[in-house]
Each structure stands twice: as structure tokens, then as C-alpha cells.
Scaffold this active site. Sequence first.
Site, PDB file in Angstrom:
ATOM      1  N   GLU A 287      74.053 131.460 -31.558  1.00 56.29           N
ATOM      2  CA  GLU A 287      75.139 131.687 -30.312  1.00 56.29           C
ATOM      3  C   GLU A 287      76.574 131.740 -30.836  1.00 56.29           C
ATOM      4  O   GLU A 287      77.331 132.318 -30.481  1.00 56.29           O
ATOM      5  CB  GLU A 287      74.755 130.831 -29.282  1.00 56.29           C
ATOM      6  CG  GLU A 287      73.334 130.983 -28.449  1.00 56.29           C
ATOM      7  CD  GLU A 287      73.292 132.436 -28.003  1.00 56.29           C
ATOM      8  OE1 GLU A 287      74.077 132.674 -26.904  1.00 56.29           O
ATOM      9  OE2 GLU A 287      72.316 133.028 -28.199  1.00 56.29           O
TER      10      GLU A 287
ATOM     11  N   TRP B 153      79.623 141.902 -21.467  1.00 52.88           N
ATOM     12  CA  TRP B 153      79.350 143.302 -20.522  1.00 52.88           C
ATOM     13  C   TRP B 153      78.943 144.600 -21.229  1.00 52.88           C
ATOM     14  O   TRP B 153      78.247 145.383 -20.592  1.00 52.88           O
ATOM     15  CB  TRP B 153      80.813 143.273 -19.825  1.00 52.88           C
ATOM     16  CG  TRP B 153      80.617 142.434 -18.595  1.00 52.88           C
ATOM     17  CD1 TRP B 153      81.172 140.980 -18.631  1.00 52.88           C
ATOM     18  CD2 TRP B 153      80.107 142.606 -17.250  1.00 52.88           C
ATOM     19  NE1 TRP B 153      81.092 140.690 -17.342  1.00 52.88           N
ATOM     20  CE2 TRP B 153      80.439 141.632 -16.657  1.00 52.88           C
ATOM     21  CE3 TRP B 153      79.372 143.714 -16.775  1.00 52.88           C
ATOM     22  CZ2 TRP B 153      79.800 141.367 -15.124  1.00 52.88           C
ATOM     23  CZ3 TRP B 153      79.015 143.670 -15.459  1.00 52.88           C
ATOM     24  CH2 TRP B 153      79.136 142.599 -14.666  1.00 52.88           C
TER      25      TRP B 153
ATOM     26  N   TRP C  50      80.933 148.858 -15.599  1.00 51.81           N
ATOM     27  CA  TRP C  50      81.010 147.553 -16.306  1.00 51.81           C
ATOM     28  C   TRP C  50      82.336 146.991 -16.246  1.00 51.81           C
ATOM     29  O   TRP C  50      82.521 145.750 -16.223  1.00 51.81           O
ATOM     30  CB  TRP C  50      80.378 147.468 -17.579  1.00 51.81           C
ATOM     31  CG  TRP C  50      80.992 148.403 -18.554  1.00 51.81           C
ATOM     32  CD1 TRP C  50      80.915 149.640 -19.035  1.00 51.81           C
ATOM     33  CD2 TRP C  50      82.164 148.061 -19.515  1.00 51.81           C
ATOM     34  NE1 TRP C  50      81.652 150.244 -19.992  1.00 51.81           N
ATOM     35  CE2 TRP C  50      82.452 148.963 -20.176  1.00 51.81           C
ATOM     36  CE3 TRP C  50      82.983 147.092 -19.567  1.00 51.81           C
ATOM     37  CZ2 TRP C  50      83.518 149.455 -21.243  1.00 51.81           C
ATOM     38  CZ3 TRP C  50      83.906 146.813 -20.568  1.00 51.81           C
ATOM     39  CH2 TRP C  50      84.312 147.919 -21.363  1.00 51.81           C
TER      40      TRP C  50
ATOM     41  N   ASN D 286      74.399 131.344 -18.723  1.00 55.50           N
ATOM     42  CA  ASN D 286      74.327 132.608 -19.946  1.00 55.50           C
ATOM     43  C   ASN D 286      73.293 133.406 -19.397  1.00 55.50           C
ATOM     44  O   ASN D 286      73.341 134.804 -19.546  1.00 55.50           O
ATOM     45  CB  ASN D 286      74.418 131.932 -21.299  1.00 55.50           C
ATOM     46  CG  ASN D 286      74.298 133.215 -22.265  1.00 55.50           C
ATOM     47  OD1 ASN D 286      75.355 134.156 -22.167  1.00 55.50           O
ATOM     48  ND2 ASN D 286      73.422 133.746 -22.936  1.00 55.50           N
TER      49      ASN D 286
ATOM     50  N   TRP E  28      79.892 156.735 -12.894  1.00 49.22           N
ATOM     51  CA  TRP E  28      79.701 155.645 -12.167  1.00 49.22           C
ATOM     52  C   TRP E  28      79.932 155.778 -10.499  1.00 49.22           C
ATOM     53  O   TRP E  28      80.731 156.770 -10.120  1.00 49.22           O
ATOM     54  CB  TRP E  28      80.441 154.348 -12.425  1.00 49.22           C
ATOM     55  CG  TRP E  28      80.375 153.951 -14.012  1.00 49.22           C
ATOM     56  CD1 TRP E  28      81.209 154.445 -14.711  1.00 49.22           C
ATOM     57  CD2 TRP E  28      79.370 153.353 -14.439  1.00 49.22           C
ATOM     58  NE1 TRP E  28      80.752 153.787 -16.065  1.00 49.22           N
ATOM     59  CE2 TRP E  28      79.743 153.125 -15.971  1.00 49.22           C
ATOM     60  CE3 TRP E  28      78.116 152.804 -14.280  1.00 49.22           C
ATOM     61  CZ2 TRP E  28      78.840 152.489 -17.005  1.00 49.22           C
ATOM     62  CZ3 TRP E  28      77.114 152.152 -15.092  1.00 49.22           C
ATOM     63  CH2 TRP E  28      77.681 152.011 -16.430  1.00 49.22           C
TER      64      TRP E  28
ATOM     65  N   TRP F  11      77.156 134.764 -32.739  1.00 51.12           N
ATOM     66  CA  TRP F  11      77.642 135.858 -31.745  1.00 51.12           C
ATOM     67  C   TRP F  11      78.952 135.564 -31.432  1.00 51.12           C
ATOM     68  O   TRP F  11      79.479 136.630 -31.284  1.00 51.12           O
ATOM     69  CB  TRP F  11      76.591 135.770 -30.406  1.00 51.12           C
ATOM     70  CG  TRP F  11      75.359 136.397 -30.474  1.00 51.12           C
ATOM     71  CD1 TRP F  11      73.954 135.755 -30.623  1.00 51.12           C
ATOM     72  CD2 TRP F  11      75.198 137.851 -30.429  1.00 51.12           C
ATOM     73  NE1 TRP F  11      73.035 137.006 -30.655  1.00 51.12           N
ATOM     74  CE2 TRP F  11      73.901 138.127 -30.276  1.00 51.12           C
ATOM     75  CE3 TRP F  11      76.188 138.938 -30.245  1.00 51.12           C
ATOM     76  CZ2 TRP F  11      73.161 139.275 -30.284  1.00 51.12           C
ATOM     77  CZ3 TRP F  11      75.547 140.297 -30.186  1.00 51.12           C
ATOM     78  CH2 TRP F  11      73.968 140.315 -30.136  1.00 51.12           C
TER      79      TRP F  11
END
Length: 480
Positions: free
Chosen positions: A277, A384, A361, A343, A308, A280
Site C-alpha cells: 500500500e 478515482w 469521476w 479504503n 456521463w 501504491w
Amino acid sequence: MDAALVWFRRDLRLTDHAALYHALKSARRVHCAFVFDRAILDPLLAEGQRADRRVEFIDAALADLDAALRRHGGGLIVRHGIAADEIVDLAAALRVDAVFAAEDYEPYARERDARVAAALTAAGRALHLFKDQVIFARDEVLTGAGKPFSVFTPYKNAWLKKLTPFFVKAYPVDLGAGALAPVTGAARPTLPDLGFAPTNLRDLQLPLGAAGAERLLEDFLGRIDEYDTARDFPAVRGPSYLSVHLRFGTISIRRLAALAWERAQQGGRGAATWLSELIWRDFYHQVLWHHPHVARRAFRPEYDRIVWDDDDALFAAWCAGRTGYPLVDAAMLQINQSGYMHNRLRMVVASFLTKDLGIDWRRGEHYFARQLNDFDLAANNGGWQWAASSGCDAQPYFRIFNPVTQSEKFDPDGKFIKRYLPQLAQFTPKEIHAPWLVPPQRQEEAGCVIGSDYPAPIVDHAQAREKTLARYAVVKGGTA
């Protein structure tokens, strides 16, 4: 060098501090300063966001930092203004030879630091920047062809291959007698001075400042072995809860990575997952550095062709936790009430917004940016775009989280849901994940009539899924 100024930003601590270490090594006298940057704060006030937990978190961290500096004969100068101007003016007023600070990789920060560097150079001074908020920055981890990675797993493998004790070694800050310049004059500006009001931050039982980060770390190390499994269940104390402290640097990323790496090498699966993590986090920072367009557009340009729905009423229901899907609503109430979201739930609600409601988004990303205590542009944007399938190594566009099955899997007894939606408390674990399917008589027995005491679903997931597959067809040249 006679005098230096350390500009604290996302590094609100005294231990393992790169800029402070180098300043103390380079200058006979070191001043310390922080600027509440109006370029960041004024837009929040313009949006009516006068109660912001992050500003209060920073204020508490600065009080902790100032007290620690004063114990060593120094203190913290705190200004409120446009940071690029305030630092240049302060450097002149203090007659320092150079300003020392930690690197920041966000587009605004890069532009700000370029302005400061130019102004300082013109005045015969210098700006020295040092890596502090990541383990590997910018071009330190590249592909064999010398290009930035766009897929996480090979980046992680290269990151781990490059890692040596040197990269996680702490900077030993020596605050010997006379090293720090004392502070006289105006006191730190208060929240009202900044235009902000107190929040519920101190009611959330979130330990504050560098001392608070240490308490959280100590607690987490006692349960890190279960992190790989516990982290997915929002009703369980699984995460480290250190993300906001990492965001503002009240704890060092080097320290956390060193601890995770050491335990992972000893066979700790929880530590290995936690280290992943942290990797990341580095990954998303290098993505933002090499591809700054992601702050406004899709990493993969073809995803900007998506049209969208952007229904304002549906978006408002999502923001307020009134979608009729209990896990989604409980998660949104969590972020609204505390500034934190688990998370796993960040992925669930992001998928729901983009792929059940068909909303861009970027609207969800902006909402999180306003609400999250630990908001970090690189990580928030990366998360996102992962959920929307438009980013680096994102989930495939046809992978659409089912909010009911996610609820059944990760909150099986409904404990998390009941924490934020007490009106659903009398439903059984089997009923609570889709209460609209419960017979009307049973709803009355449970004291919660769907459509009255709790909203009915604002969309049908199965139908929304088909619409999403059709919407994303433009990404594949017209075929879904």
C-alpha cells in the site's frame, strides 16, 4: 553559511526531517517557518467551507511542532498569506542565505516553488529542496527502457529491487544548543484569524500531532500481522489510520516503510500487504509527476470520450448518503461526519457513483478532496481513476462492483452499516444489505419502512450495469 530558513510544509515533525537535517548541517543559525497558504485556503472559504478539519489538524500539528522547537531554544514562525510571497519576504527579513524545504510533486506546488526559487535567486539567495514525502520520486524507478511505469505490479517489483537500507535511513536531526534561532513577535494565527471555525476533529478520537502519530503507530504494530485480511472489513480495526499523518508529515514515510519492509522480510504477510500500500502511494505520485494532465483529465485519453449522465439529484443523494444502498450510504455518512472513509469503501462508493449513477469521476474526486482529512491529490486522483477505469492499471471498465454483494462480503453482520444507519438496526444480517427486498410487514416489525424511514434504491443495479457497459462502449471503438 550563516543563516538558513526551513520552510515546513508537508513535514510537520522534528524527527527524520530531510530539510531540517540539511539546514542544520549547512548553517550556523536556523529559522523555522510555516505559511498558511491563502492560495490553498481562500478557495475553500469561497466555497463556504469554513469548518475544515484539515486546517484544524494542521493547527494542532503546528502547536506540537512549535512546542518541540521551543524546548530546543527555537520556535516556529507562522504566517498567513500567499506562500510564495511570504517565504521570499521572510527570507529577506531574516537575512538568510538559503531556504530549505521538502519537495512537493503536485502541479500547484511545482509552480509555487519555481516562483520562490526565481525570486530567491534574484535576491542572491537559494532554494534547496529535498525528497521527504516518498521513498522513490520522479525518475528513480523507471522501466528498462527508461520510461515511467503505468502498471503497478512491475513498478512494485522494480521498487522492491531498488530498495536498500539507504533509502529508508532516517535523517538524524541534531538540535544542539544554539542551532535554532529563537522566535519573538506575533503569536500563531488562530483558526478565526484564518477565517475558519472549529470542527468536530477533537471529538473523533484521532490522535493529533507527531505524538499522536506515534501512538497510532504503536497501536498498529500490535495488530499489523492481521492487516492483510482485516483491512477489508470496515467494522474491524484493521487499517493503520496513519494516512492523515502521512499526508501532513507528522510521521516519516521512511520510518513506516522501514518497519514494513523489515517485518515483511521476516515473513509477515500483513506487513508485506501494508508495504504494498505504501508502494501504491509512491506509484501514484510518480504518475502525477510524469503525467500532470491526470489532475484534470483521464490518464487514458480515450476515456474522456465517455458521455456521463451527471444527474444533479442523483449526485446530491450520493453525497448525502441517501442512495438506498446501505453500505454506500453508511460510507458516505462516515466521510461526512468524520472526514475519513475506509479504503474498501472508497472503492465501493466510487464504483457506485461512476458505474451505477453514471456520474463523472471528477465530481466524486472533487467531493472527496473537500471532505477527506487525508486528501492527497496523487492518491485521490489515482483511486478515482482506478474506479472509473480511466487511470493507470485501473480495474477493467466491465468490472462493476455490486453494492449488495460487497456489503454481504465485507460487512456480513451489518455492524458498520448499523453504526451509521441506526434505523436499520433491527434488520437481520441477511436482510440489512438489501432491505427493500424485505416484505412490508417485516419492515414494519423492524421499525423501518423503506421509502419512508429509509430511502428506496435510487437506481436498479442490474439496469445501471447495462447502461454503463453501453456508455463505456466508446472506449473500445463502439464495442462493449
